[in-house]
Design a protein around this motif. Structure first.
Motif, PDB file in Angstrom:
ATOM      1  N   TYR A   1      -3.241  10.124  -6.055  1.00 15.98           N
ATOM      2  CA  TYR A   1      -4.606  10.597  -6.687  1.00 15.98           C
ATOM      3  C   TYR A   1      -4.124  11.330  -8.148  1.00 15.98           C
ATOM      4  CZ  TYR A   1      -6.914   9.840  -2.429  1.00 15.98           C
ATOM      5  OH  TYR A   1      -7.309   9.181  -1.202  1.00 15.98           O
TER       6      TYR A   1
ATOM      7  N   GLY B   1       0.839  -1.318   0.232  1.00 15.27           N
ATOM      8  CA  GLY B   1      -0.138  -0.016  -0.012  1.00 15.27           C
ATOM      9  C   GLY B   1       0.890   1.411  -0.035  1.00 15.27           C
ATOM     10  N   ALA B   2       0.193   2.268  -0.525  1.00 17.35           N
ATOM     11  CA  ALA B   2       0.982   3.549  -0.513  1.00 17.35           C
ATOM     12  C   ALA B   2       1.191   4.049   0.972  1.00 17.35           C
ATOM     13  CB  ALA B   2       0.131   4.538  -1.230  1.00 17.35           C
ATOM     14  N   LYS B   3       0.283   3.543   1.852  1.00 19.64           N
ATOM     15  CA  LYS B   3       0.632   4.005   3.328  1.00 19.64           C
ATOM     16  C   LYS B   3       1.960   3.564   4.036  1.00 19.64           C
ATOM     17  CE  LYS B   3      -3.204   4.111   6.155  1.00 19.64           C
ATOM     18  NZ  LYS B   3      -4.257   3.893   7.121  1.00 19.64           N
TER      19      LYS B   3
ATOM     20  N   ASN C   1      -5.782  14.616  -0.331  1.00 24.34           N
ATOM     21  CA  ASN C   1      -6.974  14.162   0.324  1.00 24.34           C
ATOM     22  C   ASN C   1      -6.616  14.727   1.650  1.00 24.34           C
ATOM     23  OD1 ASN C   1      -8.538  12.746   2.087  1.00 24.34           O
ATOM     24  ND2 ASN C   1      -7.232  11.021   1.773  1.00 24.34           N
TER      25      ASN C   1
ATOM     26  N   ASP D   1       3.385  12.793  -2.275  1.00 20.31           N
ATOM     27  CA  ASP D   1       2.324  11.741  -2.304  1.00 20.31           C
ATOM     28  C   ASP D   1       1.337  12.029  -3.356  1.00 20.31           C
ATOM     29  OD1 ASP D   1       0.502   9.871  -1.843  1.00 20.31           O
ATOM     30  OD2 ASP D   1       0.107  10.164   0.319  1.00 20.31           O
TER      31      ASP D   1
ATOM     32  N   TYR E   1     -12.811  14.204  -3.089  1.00 23.83           N
ATOM     33  CA  TYR E   1     -13.358  14.636  -1.978  1.00 23.83           C
ATOM     34  C   TYR E   1     -13.770  16.118  -1.846  1.00 23.83           C
ATOM     35  CZ  TYR E   1     -10.623  10.615  -0.310  1.00 23.83           C
ATOM     36  OH  TYR E   1      -9.831   9.609  -0.266  1.00 23.83           O
TER      37      TYR E   1
ATOM     38  N   TRP F   1      -3.601  14.556   5.052  1.00 24.98           N
ATOM     39  CA  TRP F   1      -4.223  13.271   5.204  1.00 24.98           C
ATOM     40  C   TRP F   1      -3.803  12.648   6.530  1.00 24.98           C
ATOM     41  CZ3 TRP F   1      -1.109   8.484   4.182  1.00 24.98           C
ATOM     42  CH2 TRP F   1      -1.818   6.983   4.410  1.00 24.98           C
TER      43      TRP F   1
ATOM     44  N   ARG G   1      -3.370  -3.949  -1.448  1.00 25.08           N
ATOM     45  CA  ARG G   1      -2.387  -3.520  -0.792  1.00 25.08           C
ATOM     46  C   ARG G   1      -0.939  -3.340  -1.766  1.00 25.08           C
ATOM     47  NH1 ARG G   1      -3.966  -0.340   0.874  1.00 25.08           N
ATOM     48  NH2 ARG G   1      -2.581   0.003   2.553  1.00 25.08           N
ATOM     49  N   LEU G   2      -1.059  -2.377  -2.502  1.00 25.89           N
ATOM     50  CA  LEU G   2       0.119  -2.370  -3.039  1.00 25.89           C
ATOM     51  C   LEU G   2       0.299  -0.662  -3.476  1.00 25.89           C
ATOM     52  CD1 LEU G   2      -0.631  -4.796  -6.386  1.00 25.89           C
ATOM     53  CD2 LEU G   2       1.396  -4.945  -4.547  1.00 25.89           C
TER      54      LEU G   2
ATOM     55  N   TYR H   1      -0.215  11.346   8.175  1.00 26.75           N
ATOM     56  CA  TYR H   1       1.372  11.902   8.030  1.00 26.75           C
ATOM     57  C   TYR H   1       1.841  12.126   9.448  1.00 26.75           C
ATOM     58  CZ  TYR H   1       0.156  12.639   3.049  1.00 26.75           C
ATOM     59  OH  TYR H   1       0.158  12.472   1.603  1.00 26.75           O
TER      60      TYR H   1
ATOM     61  N   SER I   1      -4.293   1.766  -5.399  1.00 28.12           N
ATOM     62  CA  SER I   1      -5.378   1.632  -4.770  1.00 28.12           C
ATOM     63  C   SER I   1      -6.291   2.639  -5.335  1.00 28.12           C
ATOM     64  CB  SER I   1      -5.276   2.309  -3.398  1.00 28.12           C
ATOM     65  OG  SER I   1      -4.434   1.498  -2.430  1.00 28.12           O
ATOM     66  N   LYS I   2      -6.113   3.703  -5.721  1.00 22.76           N
ATOM     67  CA  LYS I   2      -7.251   4.504  -6.201  1.00 22.76           C
ATOM     68  C   LYS I   2      -7.592   4.768  -7.767  1.00 22.76           C
ATOM     69  CE  LYS I   2      -6.740   5.974  -1.931  1.00 22.76           C
ATOM     70  NZ  LYS I   2      -7.699   6.162  -0.725  1.00 22.76           N
TER      71      LYS I   2
HETATM   72  C1  LIG Z   1      -3.223  11.004   0.420  1.00 26.39           C
HETATM   73  C2  LIG Z   1      -3.208   9.329   0.586  1.00 26.39           C
HETATM   74  N1  LIG Z   1      -1.992   8.804   0.755  1.00 26.39           N
HETATM   75  C3  LIG Z   1      -1.936   7.352   0.768  1.00 26.39           C
HETATM   76  C4  LIG Z   1      -2.967   6.792   1.195  1.00 26.39           C
HETATM   77  C5  LIG Z   1      -2.690   5.261   1.192  1.00 26.39           C
HETATM   78  O1  LIG Z   1      -3.203   4.332   0.285  1.00 26.39           O
HETATM   79  P1  LIG Z   1      -3.017   2.622   0.248  1.00 26.39           P
HETATM   80  O2  LIG Z   1      -4.412   2.256   0.497  1.00 26.39           O
HETATM   81  O3  LIG Z   1      -2.421   2.395  -1.164  1.00 26.39           O
HETATM   82  O4  LIG Z   1      -2.283   2.387   1.388  1.00 26.39           O
HETATM   83  C6  LIG Z   1      -4.234   7.223   0.905  1.00 26.39           C
HETATM   84  C7  LIG Z   1      -5.336   6.403   1.230  1.00 26.39           C
HETATM   85  O5  LIG Z   1      -6.437   6.917   1.440  1.00 26.39           O
HETATM   86  C8  LIG Z   1      -4.338   8.538   0.760  1.00 26.39           C
HETATM   87  O6  LIG Z   1      -5.479   9.144   0.759  1.00 26.39           O
END
Ligand SMILES: Cc1ncc(COP(=O)(O)O)c(C=O)c1O
Length: 388
Positions: A206, A99-101, A175, A203, A324, A125, A246-247, A128, A237-238
């Motif tokens: 989006y 995931g990007a997280k 976001n 990041d 959003y 977001w 989860r990538l 962070y 994800s988006k």
């Molecule tokens: C700004 C931003 N960065 C990262 C993420 C994380 O994305 P992921 O679901 O790929 O972990 C999100 C998810 O909502 C996000 O809004």
């Protein structure tokens, strides 16, 4: 409790996930809820991506891969960076993560030391500041203005800098606000970062959801100097509706990329093996899913903008990207959590309190849902605003 580390005691759980859970609990009780709190496309992952992952699973792609991901995927990502972002990364500079997280967390952990300051524009977001705290750093919040489209200016950035500043986090499109930084704004911010060699975490998850004449710009593409300071984060994800897969990934200059690989190798190891094959298919297959999604969201965005603008005691800025609206609710005189709790319990509309994003005079409402849900949810929100 004594046994819990002070590092964790300082961290708050994710409020966006909490709203999702609250909503799911109401639905499980048989209530009809109008969900405007979502953070993921409502449509399924495209079939060809699922098929590629299923084929990989059937072919026995069930073992460990290199911690930074399969070479095919990193090669495909390197090609994507050139085609979409005008940035050249070698496959070795890319680390695929869960995931990007995770990608954001790896980037922060690779750079931030105890006591380092990290500049974060507010509304931010959710994760962070907490990630910075987990790394031992100190989040320094810069409040952006509605009148500037919720964007941090280079002057605000410069004013927030101290000798302890190590990193700045940019999220474009944003976001929760949908703000999209222009090339000039990024150049101005970049110049300030360059003056003190501040690492930029960009990041861009989006990036594909940008509307009208607005364009996504990767700050790493603007000059060699900025490239050398930037860690770009993105994910599947988006754009491809793959939140559950989860990538995500980071792309960074070599020394930072090596540091991130080390973290990956000692924490998660690789992202799920057969999922990575799905990601290759996502990048190399038909991309019309993305343009269709963007067109659909643009219609919903415009519909929602008209509806929200007509409500007299709130304010909105037109979002240029993501999915959003960040609605200014200061005139309603409620704390954002009181507002969203009431909205959910009495009007059955789910939204996310602004405090989750470091801004208590607002709420986040998303349009990643059907037009019917959006329509009814907005009718109820309008009624809520009338009655307050
Ligand atoms: C700004 C931003 N960065 C990262 C993420 C994380 O994305 P992921 O679901 O790929 O972990 C999100 C998810 O909502 C996000 O809004």
């Amino acid at each position: 409790m004594d046994s819990i580390s002070s590092r964790i005691l300082e961290v708050t759980p994710s409020l966006t996930l909490a709203v999702t859970n609250q909503t799911k609990a109401l639905i499980a009780k048989g209530e009809e809820v109008y969900g405007l709190a979502g953070g993921e496309p409502e449509v399924d992952t495209p079939q060809h991506i699922k098929d590629a992952a299923i084929a990989a699973l059937q072919a026995g792609k069930t073992k460990y891969t290199p911690a930074n991901g399969i070479p095919e995927l990193r090669d495909a990502l390197a090609a994507k960076f050139i085609a979409d972002n005008n940035v050249s990364y070698d496959a070795k500079q890319i680390c695929v993560s869960a995931g990007a997280k995770m990608a954001c967390y790896n980037a922060i952990l690779a750079v931030v030391e105890e006591g380092d300051e990290v500049i974060i524009p507010t509304p931010y977001w959710v994760s962070y500041p907490e990630m910075v705290r987990l790394a031992g750093g100190k989040p320094v919040l810069v409040e952006t203005k509605e009148s500037n489209g919720w964007k941090m200016t280079a002057e605000q950035f410069e004013a927030a800098m101290t000798p302890a500043t190590k990193m700045v986090i940019l999220n474009t499109p944003s976001n929760p606000t949908g703000a999209v930084y222009t090339e000039q704004e990024l150049r101005d911010i970049g110049e300030v970062a360059l003056s003190e060699d501040i690492i930029i975490l960009s990041d861009e998850i989006y990036e594909k959801l940008v509307y009208g004449d607005n364009k996504h710009v990767s700050i790493a593409s603007l000059s060699q100097e900025l490239y050398d300071l930037t860690i770009t984060v993105n994910g599947f994800s988006k754009a491809y509706s793959m939140t559950g897969w989860r990538l995500g990934y980071t792309a960074a200059p070599k020394p930072l990329a090596e540091a991130i690989d080390k973290i990956a190798s000692h924490t998660v190891s690789n992202a799920t093996t057969f999922a990575q094959y799905g990601a290759v298919a996502a990048l190399q297959g038909d991309q019309t899913f993305i343009s269709d999604l963007r067109d659909e969201y643009d219609v919903k965005r415009q519909f929602m903008f008209q509806r929200l603008k007509a409500i007299h005691n709130i304010r909105v800025v037109e979002p240029k990207g993501a999915f959003y609206f960040f609605v200014y609710t200061g005139q309603l005189g409620l704390k954002s959590t009181n507002l969203t709790d009431k909205l959910l319990s009495r009007y059955k509309v789910a939204a996310v309190p602004g405090i989750a994003f470091g801004y208590d005079d607002g709420i986040r409402m998303s349009y990643c849902t059907t037009l019917d849900v959006l329509n009814e949810g907005l009718t109820r929100f309008e009624q809520f605003c009338r009655e307050h």
